[in-house]
Design a protein around this motif. Sequence first.
Motif, PDB file in Angstrom:
ATOM      1  N   LEU A  13       0.837  -1.051   0.110  1.00 56.47           N
ATOM      2  CA  LEU A  13      -0.018   0.089  -0.030  1.00 56.47           C
ATOM      3  C   LEU A  13       0.684   1.354   0.066  1.00 56.47           C
ATOM      4  O   LEU A  13       0.475   2.351  -0.597  1.00 56.47           O
ATOM      5  N   ILE A  14       2.092   1.255   0.773  1.00 57.04           N
ATOM      6  CA  ILE A  14       2.582   2.711   0.803  1.00 57.04           C
ATOM      7  C   ILE A  14       4.153   2.208   0.842  1.00 57.04           C
ATOM      8  O   ILE A  14       4.897   1.006   0.920  1.00 57.04           O
ATOM      9  N   LEU A  83       2.061   6.795  -1.271  1.00 56.90           N
ATOM     10  CA  LEU A  83       1.108   5.692  -1.843  1.00 56.90           C
ATOM     11  C   LEU A  83       1.212   5.016  -2.822  1.00 56.90           C
ATOM     12  O   LEU A  83       1.534   5.629  -3.948  1.00 56.90           O
ATOM     13  N   LYS A  84       1.116   3.725  -2.987  1.00 57.70           N
ATOM     14  CA  LYS A  84       1.308   2.766  -4.041  1.00 57.70           C
ATOM     15  C   LYS A  84       0.088   2.721  -4.880  1.00 57.70           C
ATOM     16  O   LYS A  84       0.124   2.445  -6.100  1.00 57.70           O
ATOM     17  N   ASN A  87      -5.657   4.782  -3.003  1.00 60.54           N
ATOM     18  CA  ASN A  87      -6.317   4.841  -1.721  1.00 60.54           C
ATOM     19  C   ASN A  87      -6.548   6.155  -0.839  1.00 60.54           C
ATOM     20  O   ASN A  87      -5.886   7.026  -1.354  1.00 60.54           O
ATOM     21  N   LEU A  89      -5.647   8.723   1.604  1.00 62.73           N
ATOM     22  CA  LEU A  89      -4.499   9.087   2.766  1.00 62.73           C
ATOM     23  C   LEU A  89      -4.822   9.093   4.155  1.00 62.73           C
ATOM     24  O   LEU A  89      -4.180   8.631   4.940  1.00 62.73           O
ATOM     25  N   ILE A  92      -5.449   5.630   5.437  1.00 57.87           N
ATOM     26  CA  ILE A  92      -4.221   5.044   5.693  1.00 57.87           C
ATOM     27  C   ILE A  92      -3.636   5.354   7.023  1.00 57.87           C
ATOM     28  O   ILE A  92      -2.933   4.695   7.633  1.00 57.87           O
TER      29      ILE A  92
END
Length: 394
Positions: A13-14, A83-84, A87, A89, A92
């Motif tokens: 995810l990150i 972020l990958k 989503n 932020l 997250i």
Amino acid sequence: MSNNWNILNFGNLIILEYGNTLTEENRSGGDYPVYGSNGIIGFHKAYLLDSPNIIVGRKGSVGEVVWANKNCWAIDTTYYVTLKQDNSLRFIYWLLKSFDLRKLDSSTGVPGLNRNDVYRIKCNLPSLPEQEKIAEILDTMDEAIAKTEECIAKLKKIKAGLVHDLLTRGIDENGELRDPVRHPEQFKQSAIGLIPKEWDIKELSQLATVDRGKFTHRPRNDPNFYGGQYPFIQTGDIAQNLGQVIRSYTQTLNENGAKVSREFPVGTIAVTIAANIADTAILGIPMFFPDSIVGVTVFPQFNHRLVELCIRFAKHKLDAKATQSAQKNINLEDLRPLLIPFPRNPKEQDRMSSVYEKFDERLKKEEAYLEKLKLHKKGLMHDLLTGKVRVNHL
């Protein structure tokens, strides 16, 4: 977890990017906050990151997760989040907050967080709309907590001013604070300054018996004297119940301990005279304590809450008298002659005490509400971020 949520590692995810060095002497001041591992540590004229962003403590305050809502600089003791995937932020941020990243400290010296350990953590990921709704709900809780904290801070400032006014102006028969500017004829000069004419200056020993606690056995921590039916408190207990009625305790004495200590009755004002000077609490049950605490047992004709306020109000004076050896301390010769301005009329004493108690009760209610909000937020974070409670059911 909900069936249509994905289970992923944070590494999917990150990216936790390294912050950049910016030493204190090179921070120019300016509009852009500089973040260290535990929040803002300064300001600079330039920024490294566009807002918003998430800052994670890498060295020092390991695993602290901070939301940066302005363009900012993150120094080299931190990570910042990229972020990958597409989503939220803010979601997250809450997801990272829900894990105790401090437990991932991998250092033996200065605390440190290895980002690969974070990447391996498994988490639950809902759809983007549900992420945004979850973040919105948790943000609303955070706002309620922040507003309550702000209210409590204001009430504490008002309370400090109220205590000052009560102990210098008093409450007249109409329930109003006396006004030395509009009605100077109601005041007189005294050894400690201007006071109402209906008041006297008294030494503390004229209002109460003032005696030290005791625990004569050495060593003090001998287990043969503890673990019985008699509550025993020390200076730390007073500090944790500052200005309050104290009924809780963590230690007890047995019969042997009671014989070498001293018991004080309900209503006694416990005053610390070592380390922390003139911290006060009022006994809600009979208790024993050692010679680092003085028991001020107020005579029946005087209001014990008002005496406690007067001692607390004199804290700075008493602290200035403290001798410094291994630790600061005062003695009975400092407390007994303490000059206290005190109303002659018991009814005024009670009026002053009542005004304080009502305000303090209001503050306690706000503090209890704050704790309730924090517990509710903790439960919501668990339920919402694991999918146990779905936002479409709220």
